[in-house]
Design a protein around this motif. Sequence first.
Motif, PDB file in Angstrom:
ATOM      1  N   GLN A  32      62.002  14.381 -36.643  1.00 32.02           N
ATOM      2  CA  GLN A  32      63.271  14.035 -37.276  1.00 32.02           C
ATOM      3  C   GLN A  32      63.733  12.626 -36.888  1.00 32.02           C
ATOM      4  O   GLN A  32      64.594  12.065 -37.550  1.00 32.02           O
ATOM      5  CB  GLN A  32      64.346  15.043 -36.860  1.00 32.02           C
ATOM      6  N   MET A  33      63.175  12.071 -35.842  1.00 29.96           N
ATOM      7  CA  MET A  33      63.657  10.794 -35.326  1.00 29.96           C
ATOM      8  C   MET A  33      63.434   9.592 -36.250  1.00 29.96           C
ATOM      9  O   MET A  33      64.255   8.684 -36.265  1.00 29.96           O
ATOM     10  CB  MET A  33      63.081  10.551 -33.938  1.00 29.96           C
ATOM     11  N   ILE A  38      64.811   4.780 -41.165  1.00 32.83           N
ATOM     12  CA  ILE A  38      64.536   4.670 -42.601  1.00 32.83           C
ATOM     13  C   ILE A  38      65.697   4.051 -43.383  1.00 32.83           C
ATOM     14  O   ILE A  38      65.458   3.194 -44.249  1.00 32.83           O
ATOM     15  CB  ILE A  38      64.099   6.027 -43.179  1.00 32.83           C
ATOM     16  N   PRO A  39      66.978   4.402 -43.115  1.00 32.42           N
ATOM     17  CA  PRO A  39      68.054   3.756 -43.888  1.00 32.42           C
ATOM     18  C   PRO A  39      68.119   2.242 -43.705  1.00 32.42           C
ATOM     19  O   PRO A  39      68.484   1.515 -44.618  1.00 32.42           O
ATOM     20  CB  PRO A  39      69.328   4.404 -43.352  1.00 32.42           C
ATOM     21  N   VAL A  40      67.706   1.778 -42.543  1.00 29.71           N
ATOM     22  CA  VAL A  40      67.779   0.339 -42.266  1.00 29.71           C
ATOM     23  C   VAL A  40      66.510  -0.386 -42.720  1.00 29.71           C
ATOM     24  O   VAL A  40      66.585  -1.438 -43.353  1.00 29.71           O
ATOM     25  CB  VAL A  40      68.012   0.094 -40.758  1.00 29.71           C
ATOM     26  N   LEU A  48      57.474   1.720 -38.005  1.00 28.28           N
ATOM     27  CA  LEU A  48      57.937   1.257 -36.694  1.00 28.28           C
ATOM     28  C   LEU A  48      58.064   2.409 -35.701  1.00 28.28           C
ATOM     29  O   LEU A  48      57.701   2.275 -34.532  1.00 28.28           O
ATOM     30  CB  LEU A  48      59.280   0.533 -36.825  1.00 28.28           C
ATOM     31  N   PHE A  49      58.572   3.542 -36.173  1.00 29.52           N
ATOM     32  CA  PHE A  49      58.702   4.692 -35.282  1.00 29.52           C
ATOM     33  C   PHE A  49      57.332   5.185 -34.822  1.00 29.52           C
ATOM     34  O   PHE A  49      57.117   5.444 -33.639  1.00 29.52           O
ATOM     35  CB  PHE A  49      59.463   5.834 -35.946  1.00 29.52           C
ATOM     36  N   ALA A  54      53.335   5.726 -30.618  1.00 32.36           N
ATOM     37  CA  ALA A  54      51.948   5.533 -30.196  1.00 32.36           C
ATOM     38  C   ALA A  54      51.876   4.622 -28.974  1.00 32.36           C
ATOM     39  O   ALA A  54      51.133   4.895 -28.023  1.00 32.36           O
ATOM     40  CB  ALA A  54      51.126   4.946 -31.346  1.00 32.36           C
ATOM     41  N   ILE A  55      52.652   3.549 -28.970  1.00 37.25           N
ATOM     42  CA  ILE A  55      52.651   2.623 -27.839  1.00 37.25           C
ATOM     43  C   ILE A  55      53.173   3.313 -26.584  1.00 37.25           C
ATOM     44  O   ILE A  55      52.614   3.159 -25.493  1.00 37.25           O
ATOM     45  CB  ILE A  55      53.465   1.359 -28.174  1.00 37.25           C
ATOM     46  N   ALA A  56      54.239   4.109 -26.713  1.00 35.18           N
ATOM     47  CA  ALA A  56      54.795   4.811 -25.559  1.00 35.18           C
ATOM     48  C   ALA A  56      53.801   5.818 -24.994  1.00 35.18           C
ATOM     49  O   ALA A  56      53.603   5.892 -23.774  1.00 35.18           O
ATOM     50  CB  ALA A  56      56.096   5.514 -25.949  1.00 35.18           C
ATOM     51  N   CYS A  57      53.156   6.578 -25.860  1.00 31.97           N
ATOM     52  CA  CYS A  57      52.182   7.573 -25.396  1.00 31.97           C
ATOM     53  C   CYS A  57      50.962   6.908 -24.777  1.00 31.97           C
ATOM     54  O   CYS A  57      50.477   7.319 -23.727  1.00 31.97           O
ATOM     55  CB  CYS A  57      51.764   8.491 -26.543  1.00 31.97           C
TER      56      CYS A  57
END
Length: 181
Positions: A32-33, A38-40, A48-49, A54-57
């Motif tokens: 859901q994050m 998406i609106p921006v 981007l999410f 992926a970068i964090a994991c």
Amino acid sequence: MTFGGTISIGVLIVAALVLATHGINQVDDYHQMPLMLIPVFGFWGFILFVASLAIACFGAALEVALQQAYLVAQGFGWTWGEDRKPRDNPGFSAVYTISLLLAAIPIMLGVDPLRLTIFSMALTAASLPLTVVPFLFLLNDERYVGEHRNGILSNAAVIFIIALGFVLAVVTIPLQIFGGT
């Protein structure tokens, strides 16, 4: 309040405003994050999410593997270092590589990458006391540091860090096991 705390509060406010407009009153899953972006950013918000996740994991996997390699190399007295080539410290490089390969197995078996990342960070917190306790002894050993031994204040700070790490270990592991993400 720290700068990081301000950012976290800002993210929560933006998340609440954006997700509420989509009828989401509670975030139960990280799927859901992307709706926040998406609106921006439109479709690029989703991209981007996914890239951020992926970068964090991947960063967490590298951190845990690197920590494991350092602990094993130091424990066995192997040569290691950031400025050394793999052929100069083969044990360290082998443990690092094997740790990364082993880390890929749960993902290939379908384990949720975000849950795995959070759990691995909890395990990292649990290992903090094991990595800090030797410093308490080394920094008080006159053979190694001579007249620059720790004083009462420095020892109190190290003991506080060890205690804090122990509390983190005692709290985070059960929370991860029984509390979910």
